[in-house]
Design a protein around this motif. Structure first.
Motif, PDB file in Angstrom:
ATOM      1  N   ALA A 152      -0.542  13.883  -4.893  1.00 42.11           N
ATOM      2  CA  ALA A 152      -0.201  12.674  -4.141  1.00 42.11           C
ATOM      3  C   ALA A 152      -1.420  11.779  -3.954  1.00 42.11           C
ATOM      4  CB  ALA A 152       0.400  13.052  -2.784  1.00 42.11           C
ATOM      5  N   THR A 153      -2.579  12.378  -3.699  1.00 43.06           N
ATOM      6  CA  THR A 153      -3.784  11.564  -3.483  1.00 43.06           C
ATOM      7  C   THR A 153      -4.152  10.777  -4.737  1.00 43.06           C
ATOM      8  OG1 THR A 153      -5.157  13.474  -4.047  1.00 43.06           O
ATOM      9  CG2 THR A 153      -4.791  13.031  -1.695  1.00 43.06           C
ATOM     10  N   GLU A 154      -3.989  11.397  -5.898  1.00 39.27           N
ATOM     11  CA  GLU A 154      -4.301  10.711  -7.154  1.00 39.27           C
ATOM     12  C   GLU A 154      -3.269   9.619  -7.444  1.00 39.27           C
ATOM     13  OE1 GLU A 154      -5.125  12.011 -11.756  1.00 39.27           O
ATOM     14  OE2 GLU A 154      -5.767  13.411 -10.198  1.00 39.27           O
ATOM     15  N   PHE A 155      -1.988   9.920  -7.223  1.00 37.09           N
ATOM     16  CA  PHE A 155      -0.944   8.917  -7.394  1.00 37.09           C
ATOM     17  C   PHE A 155      -1.211   7.720  -6.480  1.00 37.09           C
ATOM     18  CE2 PHE A 155       2.911   6.913  -5.822  1.00 37.09           C
ATOM     19  CZ  PHE A 155       3.507   6.498  -6.998  1.00 37.09           C
ATOM     20  N   ASN A 156      -1.502   7.994  -5.201  1.00 38.12           N
ATOM     21  CA  ASN A 156      -1.753   6.913  -4.236  1.00 38.12           C
ATOM     22  C   ASN A 156      -2.925   6.051  -4.679  1.00 38.12           C
ATOM     23  OD1 ASN A 156       0.352   7.745  -2.566  1.00 38.12           O
ATOM     24  ND2 ASN A 156      -0.974   9.018  -1.307  1.00 38.12           N
ATOM     25  N   TYR A 157      -3.989   6.676  -5.153  1.00 42.83           N
ATOM     26  CA  TYR A 157      -5.148   5.905  -5.597  1.00 42.83           C
ATOM     27  C   TYR A 157      -4.766   5.008  -6.779  1.00 42.83           C
ATOM     28  CZ  TYR A 157      -9.536   4.322  -7.349  1.00 42.83           C
ATOM     29  OH  TYR A 157     -10.547   3.497  -7.784  1.00 42.83           O
ATOM     30  N   LEU A 158      -4.092   5.574  -7.781  1.00 40.77           N
ATOM     31  CA  LEU A 158      -3.708   4.792  -8.964  1.00 40.77           C
ATOM     32  C   LEU A 158      -2.753   3.661  -8.587  1.00 40.77           C
ATOM     33  CD1 LEU A 158      -3.330   7.707 -11.522  1.00 40.77           C
ATOM     34  CD2 LEU A 158      -5.138   5.967 -11.477  1.00 40.77           C
ATOM     35  N   TRP A 159      -1.908   3.909  -7.607  1.00 44.92           N
ATOM     36  CA  TRP A 159      -0.989   2.875  -7.127  1.00 44.92           C
ATOM     37  C   TRP A 159      -1.756   1.778  -6.396  1.00 44.92           C
ATOM     38  CZ3 TRP A 159       4.082   1.953  -7.894  1.00 44.92           C
ATOM     39  CH2 TRP A 159       4.649   0.951  -7.119  1.00 44.92           C
ATOM     40  N   ASN A 160      -2.584   2.173  -5.442  1.00 41.77           N
ATOM     41  CA  ASN A 160      -3.257   1.214  -4.562  1.00 41.77           C
ATOM     42  C   ASN A 160      -4.351   0.414  -5.267  1.00 41.77           C
ATOM     43  OD1 ASN A 160      -1.626   1.888  -2.381  1.00 41.77           O
ATOM     44  ND2 ASN A 160      -2.972   3.552  -1.760  1.00 41.77           N
ATOM     45  N   GLY A 218      -4.141  -0.779  -8.219  1.00 46.31           N
ATOM     46  CA  GLY A 218      -3.506  -1.762  -9.088  1.00 46.31           C
ATOM     47  C   GLY A 218      -3.283  -1.299 -10.518  1.00 46.31           C
ATOM     48  N   PHE A 219      -3.655  -0.058 -10.821  1.00 47.91           N
ATOM     49  CA  PHE A 219      -3.502   0.457 -12.193  1.00 47.91           C
ATOM     50  C   PHE A 219      -2.042   0.430 -12.655  1.00 47.91           C
ATOM     51  CE2 PHE A 219      -2.718   4.332 -14.835  1.00 47.91           C
ATOM     52  CZ  PHE A 219      -3.308   3.883 -15.996  1.00 47.91           C
ATOM     53  N   PHE A 220      -1.139   0.961 -11.838  1.00 42.25           N
ATOM     54  CA  PHE A 220       0.266   0.993 -12.251  1.00 42.25           C
ATOM     55  C   PHE A 220       0.851  -0.424 -12.342  1.00 42.25           C
ATOM     56  CE2 PHE A 220       0.421   5.497 -10.451  1.00 42.25           C
ATOM     57  CZ  PHE A 220       0.303   6.079 -11.699  1.00 42.25           C
ATOM     58  N   ASP A 221       0.446  -1.317 -11.440  1.00 36.81           N
ATOM     59  CA  ASP A 221       0.898  -2.715 -11.534  1.00 36.81           C
ATOM     60  C   ASP A 221       0.444  -3.342 -12.851  1.00 36.81           C
ATOM     61  OD1 ASP A 221       2.291  -2.866  -9.149  1.00 36.81           O
ATOM     62  OD2 ASP A 221       0.572  -3.609  -8.008  1.00 36.81           O
ATOM     63  N   LYS A 222      -0.788  -3.046 -13.250  1.00 42.15           N
ATOM     64  CA  LYS A 222      -1.325  -3.588 -14.508  1.00 42.15           C
ATOM     65  C   LYS A 222      -0.506  -3.064 -15.688  1.00 42.15           C
ATOM     66  CE  LYS A 222      -4.531  -5.723 -16.965  1.00 42.15           C
ATOM     67  NZ  LYS A 222      -4.665  -7.173 -16.974  1.00 42.15           N
ATOM     68  N   LEU A 223      -0.220  -1.772 -15.701  1.00 42.48           N
ATOM     69  CA  LEU A 223       0.610  -1.215 -16.775  1.00 42.48           C
ATOM     70  C   LEU A 223       1.993  -1.866 -16.782  1.00 42.48           C
ATOM     71  CD1 LEU A 223      -0.140   2.627 -16.749  1.00 42.48           C
ATOM     72  CD2 LEU A 223      -1.064   0.889 -18.278  1.00 42.48           C
ATOM     73  N   ASN A 224       2.571  -2.029 -15.594  1.00 38.74           N
ATOM     74  CA  ASN A 224       3.898  -2.642 -15.512  1.00 38.74           C
ATOM     75  C   ASN A 224       3.897  -4.045 -16.103  1.00 38.74           C
ATOM     76  OD1 ASN A 224       5.168  -0.458 -14.338  1.00 38.74           O
ATOM     77  ND2 ASN A 224       4.882  -1.192 -12.255  1.00 38.74           N
ATOM     78  N   SER A 225       2.914  -4.842 -15.738  1.00 40.72           N
ATOM     79  CA  SER A 225       2.911  -6.233 -16.199  1.00 40.72           C
ATOM     80  C   SER A 225       2.521  -6.352 -17.671  1.00 40.72           C
ATOM     81  CB  SER A 225       2.006  -7.095 -15.331  1.00 40.72           C
ATOM     82  OG  SER A 225       0.658  -6.700 -15.455  1.00 40.72           O
ATOM     83  N   MET A 235       0.838  -1.186   0.000  1.00 45.05           N
ATOM     84  CA  MET A 235       0.000   0.000   0.000  1.00 45.05           C
ATOM     85  C   MET A 235       0.875   1.238   0.000  1.00 45.05           C
ATOM     86  SD  MET A 235      -3.324   1.074   1.860  1.00 45.05           S
ATOM     87  CE  MET A 235      -4.539   0.784   0.951  1.00 45.05           C
ATOM     88  N   MET A 236       0.642   2.107  -0.956  1.00 47.00           N
ATOM     89  CA  MET A 236       1.430   3.335  -1.079  1.00 47.00           C
ATOM     90  C   MET A 236       0.632   4.482  -0.484  1.00 47.00           C
ATOM     91  SD  MET A 236       4.237   4.816  -2.556  1.00 47.00           S
ATOM     92  CE  MET A 236       4.770   3.657  -3.779  1.00 47.00           C
ATOM     93  N   ASN A 237       1.260   5.240   0.372  1.00 47.72           N
ATOM     94  CA  ASN A 237       0.653   6.448   0.919  1.00 47.72           C
ATOM     95  C   ASN A 237       1.705   7.538   0.945  1.00 47.72           C
ATOM     96  OD1 ASN A 237      -2.117   5.857   1.491  1.00 47.72           O
ATOM     97  ND2 ASN A 237      -1.359   4.411   3.012  1.00 47.72           N
ATOM     98  N   SER A 238       2.014   8.036  -0.214  1.00 49.26           N
ATOM     99  CA  SER A 238       3.026   9.063  -0.349  1.00 49.26           C
ATOM    100  C   SER A 238       2.398  10.434  -0.130  1.00 49.26           C
ATOM    101  CB  SER A 238       3.624   8.983  -1.751  1.00 49.26           C
ATOM    102  OG  SER A 238       4.522  10.037  -1.931  1.00 49.26           O
TER     103      SER A 238
END
Length: 112
Positions: free
Chosen positions: A39-47, A49-56, A1-4
């Motif tokens: 930061a709130t938008e980044f955290n949401y996209l991170w948490n 799973g959007f960025f994980d999906k792009l990565n994979s 969980m990212m909370n930057s």
């Protein structure tokens, strides 16, 4: 969980010269448009799973303290994943940057 707690930057080249400038580490503002991803938008996209999906799916390495480029050929699939992962949540800055990249027919440069 990212909370930057800090905002990130997304750069969109507005033309081919902007792509060249970005690739050569030249940040002339007349060929690049910058978006501040809260930061709130980044955290949401991170948490969510959007960025994980792009990565994979796109073989990227989007992460904290990383820079990554989503190439033009992957903008449509990025939009599809974005819509899938953010159904009921507003992420206006990322969407605006994505739409701008599509309009300019360039790429998304994530400066995380």
């Amino acid at each position: 969980m990212m909370n930057s707690n800090f905002d990130r930057t997304i750069a969109i080249p507005i033309d081919e010269q902007g792509v060249i400038d970005y690739n050569n580490d030249i940040s002339k503002e007349d060929h690049l448009k910058y978006f501040v991803l809260p930061a709130t938008e980044f955290n949401y996209l991170w948490n969510c799973g959007f960025f994980d999906k792009l990565n994979s799916e796109l073989e990227l390495m989007i992460d904290d303290y990383e820079e990554e480029i989503i190439p033009n050929c992957d903008l449509a699939i990025t939009e599809r994943f974005f819509n899938e992962y953010t159904k009921n949540h507003k992420c206006p800055v990322f969407m605006e940057a994505l739409q701008f990249a599509k309009k300019c027919d360039t790429q998304i440069c994530l400066e995380f």
